[in-house]
Design an enzyme around this catalytic site. Sequence first.
Site: not given
Ligand code: SAM
Ligand code: SF4
Length: 338
Positions: A54, A58, A61, A98, A129, A189, A267
């Site tokens: 990606c 973030c 992530c 989801c 979802c 959500c 949740r």
């Molecule tokens: N890329 C899309 C986005 O960011 O909306 C969808 C997938 S993203 C992995 C979905 C959510 O997972 C993020 O917004 C975050 O809240 C949660 N998330 C990701 N990594 C995480 C982590 N290490 N611990 C807890 N929540 C996490």
């Molecule tokens: Fe990409 Fe992870 Fe951020 Fe979602 S949370 S936008 S998958 S880097």
Amino acid sequence: MTEIRTDWARDQIAELFNMSFTELLFQAATVHREYHKPDQVQLCTLLSIKTGGCPEDCGYCSQSVEADSGVKATKLMDVRQILQGAAQAKDNGSQRFCMGAAWRNPKDRDMPAIVEIVKGVRDMGLETCMTLGMLTPKQADMLAEAGLDYYNHNIDSSPEYYEKAISTRKMQDRLDTLTHVRDSGINVCSGGIVGMGETREDRVGFIHTLATLPQHPESVPVNALVPVKGTVLGDMLADTPMAKIDDIEFVRTVAAARITMPLSMVRLSAGRESMSEAAQALCFIAGANSIFTGDKLLTAPNAGDDSDAALFEKLGLVALQGEEPLRACKAGELEAAE
Ligand code: SAM
Ligand code: SF4
Ligand code: DTB
């Protein structure tokens, strides 16, 4: 009935966080009982339909190109494979499937495949979802037309902390997508992550942002950071063990979500795997009424069906069947004091 309000002041939410823990839990449990059956917990299952690579940064992530987490980038999964995963989730008693993609946003050329996936999962009798990143109004409308029930798009933290965790987009981008989703008629959500090193004031700002949206999200996932090695925040946490969120503070956040958004499903999401049964029980008392089931979240491990079955047995919890209160309310089957 407790009034459903979207005019919460930040100070009022700070007051909730500052209450004695026993009083906060009592208030949250009272609100919970007005709109929900406290022994019923909704079961949702996650599948990563497009993993890794990606372009967003973030800090939490494992799927960001910036992370050195060892997660391998894949293409969008084949629809048949996805339907197999959905069938398994249904067999395991899940109500909602989801699907997550590690995209900044879906490309228009991805949309036909996504529409086919939504239709396929829906035809199996599961709620659908998706979480695919930012959407244009047109993409949201296409998903609505395909029959998508929910779109997940987290605001993740307070507006102030957001900028510290992510630099490749703004909180306003997230809010814009939530508006497009809401306008398309898809259920929203939206939640976030606790334990990223943010302050209590940030947690107040996080709940305040959700509770003052023009309409509360139907689902509010509260994740505890899963610290992944090779991510900015996972590594930071490993170096400062004291930064890990305290269980009681996590429960306070769940309680504040329940009190301020009485009709929403709250949740207890990522991070459950490393929470004690007692901490999870406190979350259910504080008004959490939905979980992710199965052995895996998107890339991180989850508690798993056997330990969940044992916990539900111990606590006398059962899987929610049928309509959520908010949707029943919209359909005129439940009177809410709006
Ligand atoms: N890329 C899309 C986005 O960011 O909306 C969808 C997938 S993203 C992995 C979905 C959510 O997972 C993020 O917004 C975050 O809240 C949660 N998330 C990701 N990594 C995480 C982590 N290490 N611990 C807890 N929540 C996490
Ligand atoms: Fe990409 Fe992870 Fe951020 Fe979602 S949370 S936008 S998958 S880097
Ligand atoms: C949400 O709030 N939590 C889920 C879902 N929405 C998409 C994702 C949690 C991801 C946890 C880390 C991982 O599995 O990589």
